[in-house]
Enzyme design. Structure first.
Site: not given
Ligand code: PMP
Length: 413
Positions: A130, A371
């Site tokens: 991500h 993302c």
């Molecule tokens: N890492 C992964 C694998 C995710 O799925 C996400 C959220 N989609 C994030 C990081 C970021 O998480 P957050 O937006 O809750 O900080």
């Protein structure tokens, strides 16, 4: 464990009624919520815990001798203990409350980077990450003139483990990989990856944003150095999450943010810092969020992993089978170990067009690059349609998704 059908249904309807939003409608149709990888829905217990805190206990923590402040502090620290037990941390002091996974990774990338990364060093991430587990490391590399290396991914969504072993070397300062891919659902073999890194003395950060809600996480058994998570993906509130970090590392790392709470003594000449975990919790924390988070963890504990895993694998298998039967549907991500996240495309139809039609059925799916732009580039895709299932979803809801997919095909034929 296979839960008998009737028992399951009774339990399931009771469980669904714990989540007020699941009985709402969208365009006059019952909401079908398949965007659980983005954020999960919240049970009444969590909502009530937050309201209860603001109605009866609201006060700043660690700062007052008065009754309310003591109650709020107790509740806040009790929540920390629940999270520590949930991931089996050796000590509550190894759990730092943050805004969530993103802040936790930024904390480590900045603070660990400040202490341990220098010019020419390497940071190893994977092609499945991500943006939250790419950009903080990329920025660190820019600041320190370090090099970002990437473990390649096969077409099916599995990481190339041989390449991983070859990428580990004397310059690698840290490995940062996710537990479960939010785009493809791949469950990475993190235990083995951690062991291999440790054999070379390299610490490992696990992005557990997706991993922590699909099965038990035991940070001592995994032996990871850092594990990051977000409450809102665990049936808890937004704006709160955590960082598990081994004490030995956290003690050596400088504070990430400075202000009240994280200090021991301040003069205009110098400041000494508070002990763990407070050294990393500057300012007034999200007390209501922490309490709601603790309640979410209680809720998951009451349901139990057997139930959650049985439900989720049933839903994933059913949906995979159902959608695969539709001509033109292509499942993206077919790793052997997979969580209840299903990415797919329908022929050459743009995922936004498909998502718009699916939405008309009251079904919430995610469309886009999730993302993970570098992963999409690697797969030569702009994005996918992603249905991600939670234990409260049903086979009937998946039948409706299949119906909506057929409609998309018909409209764009
Ligand atoms: N890492 C992964 C694998 C995710 O799925 C996400 C959220 N989609 C994030 C990081 C970021 O998480 P957050 O937006 O809750 O900080």
């Amino acid at each position: 464990m296979r839960i008998p059908e009737i028992q399951m249904n009774t339990t399931l309807s009771a469980i669904r009624s714990d989540f007020p939003i699941l009985s709402t409608t969208v365009y006059g149709k019952p909401l079908v919520y398949f965007d659980n990888a983005a954020t999960t829905q919240k049970p009444s217990a969590v909502i009530d815990a937050i309201t209860g805190y603001y109605s009866e206990t609201n006060s700043n923590v660690h700062r007052g001798v008065h009754h309310l402040s003591q109650q709020a502090t107790l509740a806040y620290e009790n929540a920390r203990k629940k999270i520590a037990d949930f991931v089996n941390a050796a000590s509550d002091a190894e759990i730092i409350f943050t805004r969530g996974t993103t802040e936790s990774i930024n904390l480590v990338a900045w603070s660990f980077g400040e202490a341990f990364v220098k010019e020419g060093d390497e940071i190893l991430i994977s092609a499945l990450e991500h943006h939250s587990n790419i950009v903080p490391w990329q920025q660190l590399c820019l600041r320190k003139k370090a090099v970002l290396r990437v473990i390649p991914v096969y077409d099916n969504g599995e990481l190339d483990q041989e390449a991983y072993m070859k990428l580990l070397n004397d310059c690698t300062r840290i490995v940062a990989v996710n537990h479960i891919s939010n785009s493809l659902g791949t469950i990475n073999p993190i235990k083995g990856m951690i062991r291999q890194a440790h054999e070379r003395g390299i610490p490992v950060l696990i992005d557990g944003a997706q991993g922590i809600s699909h099965g038990p996480v035991d940070v001592q058994e995994l032996n990871c150095d850092f594990y990051t998570f977000s409450a809102h993906k665990m049936y808890g509130p937004m704006g709160i999450g955590g960082l598990y970090g081994k004490k030995d590392w956290l003690k050596q790392m400088p504070p990430y943010q400075c202000g009240g709470e994280m200090i021991e003594k301040v003069t205009f000449e110098e400041t000494t810092f508070n002990e763990l975990p407070y050294k990393f919790e500057a300012g007034t924390p999200n007390v209501a969020g922490a309490i709601g988070f603790g309640t979410a963890v209680d809720y998951l504990g009451n349901l139990g992993w057997d139930f959650i895993r049985t439900r989720e694998s049933d839903l994933l298998n059913y949906a995979t089978e159902k959608l695969s039967q539709i001509e033109g549907v292509r499942i993206i991500g077919t790793s052997a170990q997979k969580a209840s996240i299903l990415s797919f495309l329908i022929g050459n139809i743009h995922f936004f067009d498909a998502g718009t039609i699916i939405d008309q059925y009251g079904i919430a799916v995610r469309t886009g690059n999730h993302c993970t732009q570098p992963l999409m580039d690697r797969l030569c895709l702009l994005g996918t349609i992603r249905a991600s299932f939670a234990f409260y979803n049903t086979r009937e809801e998946i039948d409706l998704l299949a119906e909506a997919v057929l409609k998309v095909k018909e409209l764009f034929a």
